[in-house]
Design an enzyme around this catalytic site. Structure first.
Site: not given
Ligand SMILES: *Cc1c(COP(=O)(O)O)cnc(C)c1O
Length: 418
Positions: A55, A57, A201, A227, A230, A236
Protein backbone atom coordinates in the site's frame (compact mmCIF):
# COMPACT_ATOMS: atom_id res chain seq x y z
CA UNK A 1 5.28 -24.89 -24.33
CA UNK A 2 2.87 -23.35 -21.80
CA UNK A 3 5.53 -23.45 -19.08
CA UNK A 4 4.25 -20.48 -17.10
CA UNK A 5 0.65 -21.57 -17.49
CA UNK A 6 1.34 -25.12 -16.36
CA UNK A 7 1.77 -24.03 -12.78
CA UNK A 8 -1.89 -22.92 -12.70
CA UNK A 9 -3.17 -26.29 -13.83
CA UNK A 10 -3.27 -27.85 -10.39
CA UNK A 11 -4.12 -25.03 -8.03
CA UNK A 12 -6.82 -23.39 -10.17
CA UNK A 13 -7.91 -25.53 -13.10
CA UNK A 14 -10.84 -23.25 -14.03
CA UNK A 15 -8.63 -20.17 -14.37
CA UNK A 16 -6.02 -22.31 -16.11
CA UNK A 17 -8.55 -23.34 -18.77
CA UNK A 18 -9.56 -19.74 -19.44
CA UNK A 19 -5.94 -18.55 -19.62
CA UNK A 20 -4.99 -21.36 -21.95
CA UNK A 21 -7.96 -20.55 -24.14
CA UNK A 22 -6.95 -16.89 -24.21
CA UNK A 23 -3.34 -17.71 -25.11
CA UNK A 24 -4.52 -19.89 -28.00
CA UNK A 25 -6.95 -17.17 -29.09
CA UNK A 26 -4.24 -14.50 -29.09
CA UNK A 27 -2.00 -16.78 -31.15
CA UNK A 28 -4.69 -17.79 -33.63
CA UNK A 29 -6.22 -14.39 -34.39
CA UNK A 30 -4.82 -11.60 -36.49
CA UNK A 31 -5.42 -8.68 -34.15
CA UNK A 32 -6.30 -5.44 -35.93
CA UNK A 33 -7.97 -3.83 -32.91
CA UNK A 34 -6.31 -0.41 -32.89
CA UNK A 35 -6.32 -0.02 -29.09
CA UNK A 36 -4.63 -3.37 -28.35
CA UNK A 37 -1.04 -4.57 -28.39
CA UNK A 38 1.18 -7.35 -27.02
CA UNK A 39 3.23 -6.27 -24.01
CA UNK A 40 6.76 -7.66 -23.77
CA UNK A 41 7.47 -10.74 -21.63
CA UNK A 42 9.31 -8.45 -19.20
CA UNK A 43 6.23 -6.25 -18.82
CA UNK A 44 3.99 -9.28 -18.32
CA UNK A 45 6.29 -10.57 -15.61
CA UNK A 46 6.72 -7.31 -13.72
CA UNK A 47 2.97 -6.63 -13.81
CA UNK A 48 2.57 -9.80 -11.77
CA UNK A 49 5.36 -9.05 -9.29
CA UNK A 50 5.41 -8.73 -5.47
CA UNK A 51 4.90 -4.95 -5.51
CA UNK A 52 1.19 -5.77 -5.64
CA UNK A 53 1.49 -6.39 -1.87
CA UNK A 54 2.37 -2.79 -0.99
CA UNK A 55 0.00 0.00 0.00
CA UNK A 56 1.48 3.37 -0.95
CA UNK A 57 -1.23 6.04 -0.72
CA UNK A 58 0.41 9.41 -1.31
CA UNK A 59 3.49 10.24 -3.36
CA UNK A 60 7.22 9.41 -3.09
CA UNK A 61 8.54 10.84 0.20
CA UNK A 62 4.97 11.73 1.33
CA UNK A 63 3.22 8.41 1.94
CA UNK A 64 0.56 7.50 4.46
CA UNK A 65 2.18 4.12 5.18
CA UNK A 66 5.61 3.03 6.37
CA UNK A 67 7.89 0.76 4.37
CA UNK A 68 7.61 2.72 1.14
CA UNK A 69 11.33 3.32 0.52
CA UNK A 70 11.55 0.88 -2.39
CA UNK A 71 8.23 1.66 -4.01
CA UNK A 72 9.26 5.32 -3.79
CA UNK A 73 12.28 4.46 -5.95
CA UNK A 74 10.02 2.66 -8.43
CA UNK A 75 7.56 5.53 -8.74
CA UNK A 76 10.33 8.13 -9.06
CA UNK A 77 11.93 6.08 -11.85
CA UNK A 78 8.61 5.81 -13.66
CA UNK A 79 8.01 9.56 -13.32
CA UNK A 80 11.49 10.59 -14.41
CA UNK A 81 11.43 8.22 -17.36
CA UNK A 82 8.01 9.51 -18.48
CA UNK A 83 9.18 13.13 -18.22
CA UNK A 84 12.36 12.47 -20.14
CA UNK A 85 10.65 10.33 -22.81
CA UNK A 86 8.05 13.01 -23.56
CA UNK A 87 9.95 16.13 -22.52
CA UNK A 88 7.42 17.28 -19.93
CA UNK A 89 7.86 19.25 -16.71
CA UNK A 90 5.70 16.99 -14.55
CA UNK A 91 4.35 13.45 -14.64
CA UNK A 92 1.80 11.59 -12.54
CA UNK A 93 1.99 7.83 -13.19
CA UNK A 94 -0.72 6.73 -10.74
CA UNK A 95 -3.93 6.80 -12.85
CA UNK A 96 -5.29 3.24 -13.11
CA UNK A 97 -6.47 3.84 -16.68
CA UNK A 98 -6.91 6.46 -19.38
CA UNK A 99 -10.40 7.31 -18.15
CA UNK A 100 -9.08 7.80 -14.59
CA UNK A 101 -6.39 10.13 -15.98
CA UNK A 102 -9.03 12.20 -17.76
CA UNK A 103 -11.23 12.27 -14.68
CA UNK A 104 -8.36 13.56 -12.55
CA UNK A 105 -7.62 16.34 -15.04
CA UNK A 106 -11.26 17.45 -15.22
CA UNK A 107 -11.49 17.46 -11.41
CA UNK A 108 -8.32 19.55 -11.19
CA UNK A 109 -9.44 22.19 -13.70
CA UNK A 110 -13.25 22.33 -13.56
CA UNK A 111 -16.27 22.69 -11.33
CA UNK A 112 -19.44 20.70 -12.05
CA UNK A 113 -21.46 22.59 -14.67
CA UNK A 114 -18.42 24.09 -16.41
CA UNK A 115 -18.21 23.75 -20.17
CA UNK A 116 -15.80 21.37 -21.90
CA UNK A 117 -15.33 21.21 -25.65
CA UNK A 118 -14.37 17.89 -27.25
CA UNK A 119 -14.58 15.97 -30.52
CA UNK A 120 -17.88 14.11 -30.88
CA UNK A 121 -17.87 10.32 -30.69
CA UNK A 122 -18.67 9.67 -34.34
CA UNK A 123 -15.84 11.98 -35.44
CA UNK A 124 -13.45 9.95 -33.31
CA UNK A 125 -13.87 11.15 -29.71
CA UNK A 126 -14.01 9.01 -26.57
CA UNK A 127 -16.67 8.21 -23.94
CA UNK A 128 -14.67 10.11 -21.32
CA UNK A 129 -14.92 13.22 -23.51
CA UNK A 130 -18.45 13.97 -22.40
CA UNK A 131 -20.67 11.07 -23.46
CA UNK A 132 -24.06 11.24 -21.75
CA UNK A 133 -23.60 7.79 -20.20
CA UNK A 134 -20.16 8.73 -18.78
CA UNK A 135 -19.40 10.78 -15.64
CA UNK A 136 -17.94 13.48 -17.91
CA UNK A 137 -21.28 13.97 -19.65
CA UNK A 138 -23.16 13.94 -16.34
CA UNK A 139 -20.98 16.51 -14.53
CA UNK A 140 -20.12 19.03 -17.22
CA UNK A 141 -21.79 20.97 -19.96
CA UNK A 142 -20.41 19.43 -23.14
CA UNK A 143 -20.06 21.04 -26.54
CA UNK A 144 -18.61 19.15 -29.48
CA UNK A 145 -16.70 19.93 -32.62
CA UNK A 146 -16.80 17.45 -35.49
CA UNK A 147 -14.76 16.64 -38.54
CA UNK A 148 -15.72 18.35 -41.78
CA UNK A 149 -18.42 16.39 -43.64
CA UNK A 150 -16.56 16.41 -46.98
CA UNK A 151 -12.91 16.03 -45.99
CA UNK A 152 -13.64 13.99 -42.85
CA UNK A 153 -10.73 15.89 -41.27
CA UNK A 154 -10.69 18.55 -38.56
CA UNK A 155 -11.52 22.01 -39.81
CA UNK A 156 -9.80 24.42 -37.43
CA UNK A 157 -11.91 27.39 -38.53
CA UNK A 158 -14.99 25.48 -37.40
CA UNK A 159 -13.32 24.51 -34.13
CA UNK A 160 -12.47 28.19 -33.57
CA UNK A 161 -16.01 29.39 -34.25
CA UNK A 162 -17.49 26.89 -31.77
CA UNK A 163 -14.89 27.84 -29.15
CA UNK A 164 -15.63 31.55 -29.59
CA UNK A 165 -19.37 30.97 -29.29
CA UNK A 166 -19.34 28.54 -26.39
CA UNK A 167 -16.34 29.85 -24.41
CA UNK A 168 -15.38 26.45 -22.93
CA UNK A 169 -13.23 26.33 -19.82
CA UNK A 170 -11.34 23.32 -21.16
CA UNK A 171 -10.73 22.07 -24.69
CA UNK A 172 -9.84 18.44 -25.39
CA UNK A 173 -7.93 17.42 -28.51
CA UNK A 174 -7.34 13.77 -29.39
CA UNK A 175 -9.57 10.75 -29.76
CA UNK A 176 -9.97 7.04 -30.39
CA UNK A 177 -10.63 6.78 -34.09
CA UNK A 178 -9.34 9.95 -35.75
CA UNK A 179 -6.67 8.83 -38.20
CA UNK A 180 -4.99 12.15 -38.98
CA UNK A 181 -2.34 14.24 -37.29
CA UNK A 182 -3.85 16.92 -35.09
CA UNK A 183 -2.49 20.46 -35.35
CA UNK A 184 -1.68 21.06 -31.68
CA UNK A 185 -0.33 24.54 -32.36
CA UNK A 186 -3.67 25.54 -33.88
CA UNK A 187 -5.51 24.14 -30.82
CA UNK A 188 -3.14 26.11 -28.56
CA UNK A 189 -4.00 29.34 -30.37
CA UNK A 190 -7.72 28.65 -30.18
CA UNK A 191 -7.49 27.83 -26.47
CA UNK A 192 -5.54 31.05 -25.84
CA UNK A 193 -8.04 33.13 -27.80
CA UNK A 194 -10.91 32.00 -25.58
CA UNK A 195 -8.93 31.59 -22.34
CA UNK A 196 -9.41 27.80 -22.15
CA UNK A 197 -7.14 25.13 -20.74
CA UNK A 198 -5.86 22.80 -23.48
CA UNK A 199 -5.83 19.10 -22.68
CA UNK A 200 -4.54 16.62 -25.25
CA UNK A 201 -5.65 13.02 -24.80
CA UNK A 202 -2.96 11.01 -26.57
CA UNK A 203 -4.22 7.63 -25.26
CA UNK A 204 -4.06 6.17 -28.75
CA UNK A 205 -0.99 7.69 -30.31
CA UNK A 206 1.39 8.16 -27.34
CA UNK A 207 3.57 5.28 -28.57
CA UNK A 208 3.95 7.01 -31.91
CA UNK A 209 4.91 10.23 -30.10
CA UNK A 210 7.48 8.33 -28.02
CA UNK A 211 8.84 6.73 -31.20
CA UNK A 212 8.95 10.11 -33.00
CA UNK A 213 6.53 8.95 -35.68
CA UNK A 214 3.92 11.56 -34.70
CA UNK A 215 4.13 15.23 -33.58
CA UNK A 216 4.23 15.72 -29.82
CA UNK A 217 1.46 17.65 -28.05
CA UNK A 218 3.66 18.27 -24.99
CA UNK A 219 5.08 21.65 -26.08
CA UNK A 220 1.57 23.01 -26.74
CA UNK A 221 -0.80 21.50 -24.19
CA UNK A 222 -1.32 22.52 -20.57
CA UNK A 223 -1.99 18.89 -19.75
CA UNK A 224 -1.55 15.63 -21.68
CA UNK A 225 -3.26 12.37 -20.68
CA UNK A 226 -2.54 8.91 -22.00
CA UNK A 227 -2.90 5.18 -21.56
CA UNK A 228 0.17 2.95 -21.39
CA UNK A 229 -1.31 -0.15 -23.08
CA UNK A 230 -2.15 1.00 -26.61
CA UNK A 231 0.62 2.03 -29.05
CA UNK A 232 2.93 2.49 -26.05
CA UNK A 233 2.80 -1.29 -25.51
CA UNK A 234 3.03 -1.28 -21.72
CA UNK A 235 0.78 -2.56 -18.92
CA UNK A 236 -2.89 -1.55 -18.76
CA UNK A 237 -2.87 1.89 -17.16
CA UNK A 238 -2.79 5.66 -17.51
CA UNK A 239 -0.60 8.69 -16.81
CA UNK A 240 -0.73 12.48 -16.91
CA UNK A 241 1.92 14.92 -18.13
CA UNK A 242 1.67 18.61 -17.36
CA UNK A 243 3.40 21.88 -16.99
CA UNK A 244 4.90 22.37 -13.52
CA UNK A 245 2.38 25.06 -12.58
CA UNK A 246 -0.40 22.43 -12.61
CA UNK A 247 1.57 19.71 -10.79
CA UNK A 248 0.13 20.17 -7.33
CA UNK A 249 -3.50 20.38 -8.46
CA UNK A 250 -3.20 17.33 -10.68
CA UNK A 251 -1.47 15.21 -8.05
CA UNK A 252 -4.13 16.13 -5.48
CA UNK A 253 -6.84 15.31 -7.96
CA UNK A 254 -5.45 11.80 -8.64
CA UNK A 255 -4.90 11.09 -4.93
CA UNK A 256 -6.89 11.68 -2.77
CA UNK A 257 -9.28 13.22 -5.32
CA UNK A 258 -10.26 10.24 -7.43
CA UNK A 259 -8.14 7.23 -6.43
CA UNK A 260 -6.88 5.42 -3.34
CA UNK A 261 -3.69 3.37 -3.25
CA UNK A 262 -1.66 3.22 -6.47
CA UNK A 263 -1.00 -0.13 -8.21
CA UNK A 264 2.75 -0.21 -7.54
CA UNK A 265 3.28 -3.39 -9.58
CA UNK A 266 1.70 -1.67 -12.57
CA UNK A 267 3.73 1.50 -11.94
CA UNK A 268 6.90 -0.64 -12.06
CA UNK A 269 5.70 -2.06 -15.38
CA UNK A 270 5.05 1.51 -16.60
CA UNK A 271 8.68 2.35 -15.72
CA UNK A 272 9.83 -0.62 -17.81
CA UNK A 273 7.49 0.45 -20.61
CA UNK A 274 8.95 4.00 -20.68
CA UNK A 275 12.44 2.50 -20.77
CA UNK A 276 11.53 0.20 -23.67
CA UNK A 277 9.90 3.10 -25.53
CA UNK A 278 13.08 5.20 -25.30
CA UNK A 279 15.16 2.64 -27.21
CA UNK A 280 16.06 2.99 -30.90
CA UNK A 281 14.23 -0.30 -31.53
CA UNK A 282 10.98 1.29 -30.41
CA UNK A 283 11.53 4.09 -32.86
CA UNK A 284 11.67 1.64 -35.76
CA UNK A 285 8.60 -0.08 -34.30
CA UNK A 286 6.61 3.18 -34.29
CA UNK A 287 7.66 4.02 -37.85
CA UNK A 288 6.68 0.56 -39.02
CA UNK A 289 3.27 0.73 -37.29
CA UNK A 290 2.47 3.86 -39.29
CA UNK A 291 3.86 2.44 -42.53
CA UNK A 292 1.88 -0.79 -42.12
CA UNK A 293 -1.32 1.22 -41.54
CA UNK A 294 -0.69 3.35 -44.62
CA UNK A 295 0.09 0.37 -46.85
CA UNK A 296 -2.91 -1.64 -45.59
CA UNK A 297 -5.26 1.34 -46.07
CA UNK A 298 -3.92 1.85 -49.61
CA UNK A 299 -4.36 -1.84 -50.39
CA UNK A 300 -7.97 -1.90 -49.16
CA UNK A 301 -8.69 1.31 -51.07
CA UNK A 302 -7.24 -0.21 -54.24
CA UNK A 303 -9.54 -3.20 -53.68
CA UNK A 304 -12.47 -0.77 -53.79
CA UNK A 305 -13.16 -0.22 -50.07
CA UNK A 306 -13.85 3.31 -48.84
CA UNK A 307 -11.25 4.55 -46.35
CA UNK A 308 -12.62 7.42 -44.25
CA UNK A 309 -10.79 10.72 -45.05
CA UNK A 310 -8.95 8.90 -47.85
CA UNK A 311 -6.08 7.55 -45.76
CA UNK A 312 -4.20 7.74 -42.50
CA UNK A 313 -1.24 9.47 -40.82
CA UNK A 314 -1.31 7.20 -37.79
CA UNK A 315 -1.67 3.59 -36.65
CA UNK A 316 -5.37 3.33 -37.53
CA UNK A 317 -8.06 4.05 -40.09
CA UNK A 318 -11.79 3.54 -40.60
CA UNK A 319 -13.59 1.71 -43.40
CA UNK A 320 -17.02 3.01 -44.43
CA UNK A 321 -18.97 -0.18 -45.23
CA UNK A 322 -22.12 1.45 -46.59
CA UNK A 323 -21.07 0.98 -50.24
CA UNK A 324 -20.71 -2.77 -49.53
CA UNK A 325 -24.12 -2.88 -47.81
CA UNK A 326 -22.77 -4.42 -44.61
CA UNK A 327 -22.99 -2.96 -41.12
CA UNK A 328 -20.00 -2.61 -38.82
CA UNK A 329 -21.47 -5.26 -36.54
CA UNK A 330 -21.82 -7.76 -39.39
CA UNK A 331 -18.30 -7.05 -40.66
CA UNK A 332 -16.86 -7.53 -37.17
CA UNK A 333 -18.60 -10.93 -36.97
CA UNK A 334 -17.63 -12.05 -40.49
CA UNK A 335 -13.98 -11.16 -39.90
CA UNK A 336 -13.96 -12.84 -36.49
CA UNK A 337 -15.24 -16.02 -38.18
CA UNK A 338 -12.08 -16.03 -40.34
CA UNK A 339 -9.85 -15.28 -37.33
CA UNK A 340 -9.37 -11.56 -37.90
CA UNK A 341 -10.28 -9.22 -35.02
CA UNK A 342 -11.44 -5.67 -35.74
CA UNK A 343 -14.04 -3.55 -33.98
CA UNK A 344 -17.21 -2.01 -35.31
CA UNK A 345 -16.88 1.75 -35.14
CA UNK A 346 -18.97 4.76 -35.94
CA UNK A 347 -17.88 6.72 -38.98
CA UNK A 348 -18.30 10.52 -39.13
CA UNK A 349 -22.02 11.44 -39.24
CA UNK A 350 -22.89 7.76 -38.96
CA UNK A 351 -26.61 7.17 -39.59
CA UNK A 352 -26.50 3.78 -37.79
CA UNK A 353 -26.77 3.39 -34.00
CA UNK A 354 -23.51 2.89 -32.05
CA UNK A 355 -24.19 -0.80 -31.38
CA UNK A 356 -24.53 -1.47 -35.15
CA UNK A 357 -22.43 1.26 -36.86
CA UNK A 358 -21.52 1.70 -40.51
CA UNK A 359 -17.81 1.18 -40.12
CA UNK A 360 -14.92 -0.82 -38.78
CA UNK A 361 -11.71 0.48 -37.24
CA UNK A 362 -8.47 -1.17 -38.31
CA UNK A 363 -5.16 -0.66 -36.49
CA UNK A 364 -1.64 -2.03 -36.88
CA UNK A 365 0.09 -1.74 -33.44
CA UNK A 366 -0.46 -5.41 -32.49
CA UNK A 367 0.38 -7.02 -35.83
CA UNK A 368 3.53 -4.90 -36.08
CA UNK A 369 4.65 -6.12 -32.64
CA UNK A 370 4.01 -9.62 -33.94
CA UNK A 371 6.48 -9.00 -36.74
CA UNK A 372 4.29 -8.20 -39.73
CA UNK A 373 5.83 -5.83 -42.22
CA UNK A 374 4.56 -3.70 -45.11
CA UNK A 375 5.14 -6.58 -47.56
CA UNK A 376 2.60 -8.68 -45.64
CA UNK A 377 -0.15 -6.07 -45.96
CA UNK A 378 -1.03 -7.08 -49.53
CA UNK A 379 -2.08 -10.57 -48.54
CA UNK A 380 -3.83 -9.34 -45.40
CA UNK A 381 -5.71 -6.68 -47.37
CA UNK A 382 -6.83 -9.25 -49.94
CA UNK A 383 -8.01 -11.69 -47.28
CA UNK A 384 -10.04 -8.97 -45.51
CA UNK A 385 -11.58 -7.91 -48.82
CA UNK A 386 -12.43 -11.52 -49.82
CA UNK A 387 -14.04 -12.29 -46.48
CA UNK A 388 -16.27 -9.20 -46.70
CA UNK A 389 -17.13 -9.61 -50.38
CA UNK A 390 -17.76 -13.37 -50.24
CA UNK A 391 -19.55 -13.31 -46.88
CA UNK A 392 -22.43 -15.42 -48.24
CA UNK A 393 -20.11 -18.12 -49.62
CA UNK A 394 -19.19 -20.49 -46.79
CA UNK A 395 -16.59 -22.34 -48.90
CA UNK A 396 -14.82 -19.09 -49.70
CA UNK A 397 -14.88 -18.07 -46.01
CA UNK A 398 -13.39 -21.43 -45.03
CA UNK A 399 -10.57 -20.91 -47.54
CA UNK A 400 -9.85 -17.41 -46.18
CA UNK A 401 -9.82 -18.78 -42.64
CA UNK A 402 -7.32 -21.50 -43.45
CA UNK A 403 -5.09 -18.97 -45.23
CA UNK A 404 -5.24 -16.71 -42.16
CA UNK A 405 -4.36 -19.64 -39.90
CA UNK A 406 -1.35 -20.50 -42.06
CA UNK A 407 -0.31 -16.83 -42.17
CA UNK A 408 -0.62 -16.43 -38.37
CA UNK A 409 1.65 -19.43 -37.77
CA UNK A 410 4.52 -17.48 -39.37
CA UNK A 411 4.33 -14.97 -36.52
CA UNK A 412 4.76 -16.83 -33.22
CA UNK A 413 3.59 -15.09 -30.07
CA UNK A 414 5.12 -15.42 -26.58
CA UNK A 415 7.01 -18.51 -27.72
CA UNK A 416 9.67 -17.89 -25.08
CA UNK A 417 7.24 -17.28 -22.18
CA UNK A 418 4.49 -19.86 -22.16
C1 LIG B 1 -8.60 4.29 -24.77
C2 LIG B 1 -8.86 5.72 -24.53
C3 LIG B 1 -9.03 6.23 -23.23
C4 LIG B 1 -9.23 5.44 -21.98
O1 LIG B 1 -8.70 4.29 -21.79
P1 LIG B 1 -9.10 3.27 -20.62
O2 LIG B 1 -7.75 2.88 -20.13
O3 LIG B 1 -9.85 2.21 -21.31
O4 LIG B 1 -9.90 3.97 -19.59
C5 LIG B 1 -9.15 7.60 -23.08
N1 LIG B 1 -9.13 8.41 -24.12
C6 LIG B 1 -9.01 7.95 -25.37
C7 LIG B 1 -8.98 8.93 -26.48
C8 LIG B 1 -8.88 6.59 -25.63
O5 LIG B 1 -8.79 6.16 -26.87
Amino acid sequence: MDRELDSFKLFDPEIYEALKGELERQRAKINLIASENYASPEILRITGCLLTNKYAEGYPGKRYYSGCEFVDEVEELARIRAMSLFGSEHANVQPHSGTQANMAVYFSMLKPGDTIMTMDLSSGGHLSHGAKSNFSGMLYKVVHYSVNRETEKLDYDEVRVIAETEKPKLIVAGGSSYSRWIDFEEFREIADEVGAVLMVDMAHFSGLVAGKAHPSPVPYADVVTSTTHKTLRGPRGGFILSQQRYAERIDASVFPGTQGGPLMNVIAAKAVCFKEASKPKFRSYAEEVVLNARVLAEKLASNGLRVVSGGTDTHLFLIDLRPMRITGKEAQEILDSVDINVNMNEIPYDPAPPNITSGIRIGTPAITTRGMRPEHMDLLGDLITSALEKRHDSMALARVRSEIQEFARNFPLYQEVF
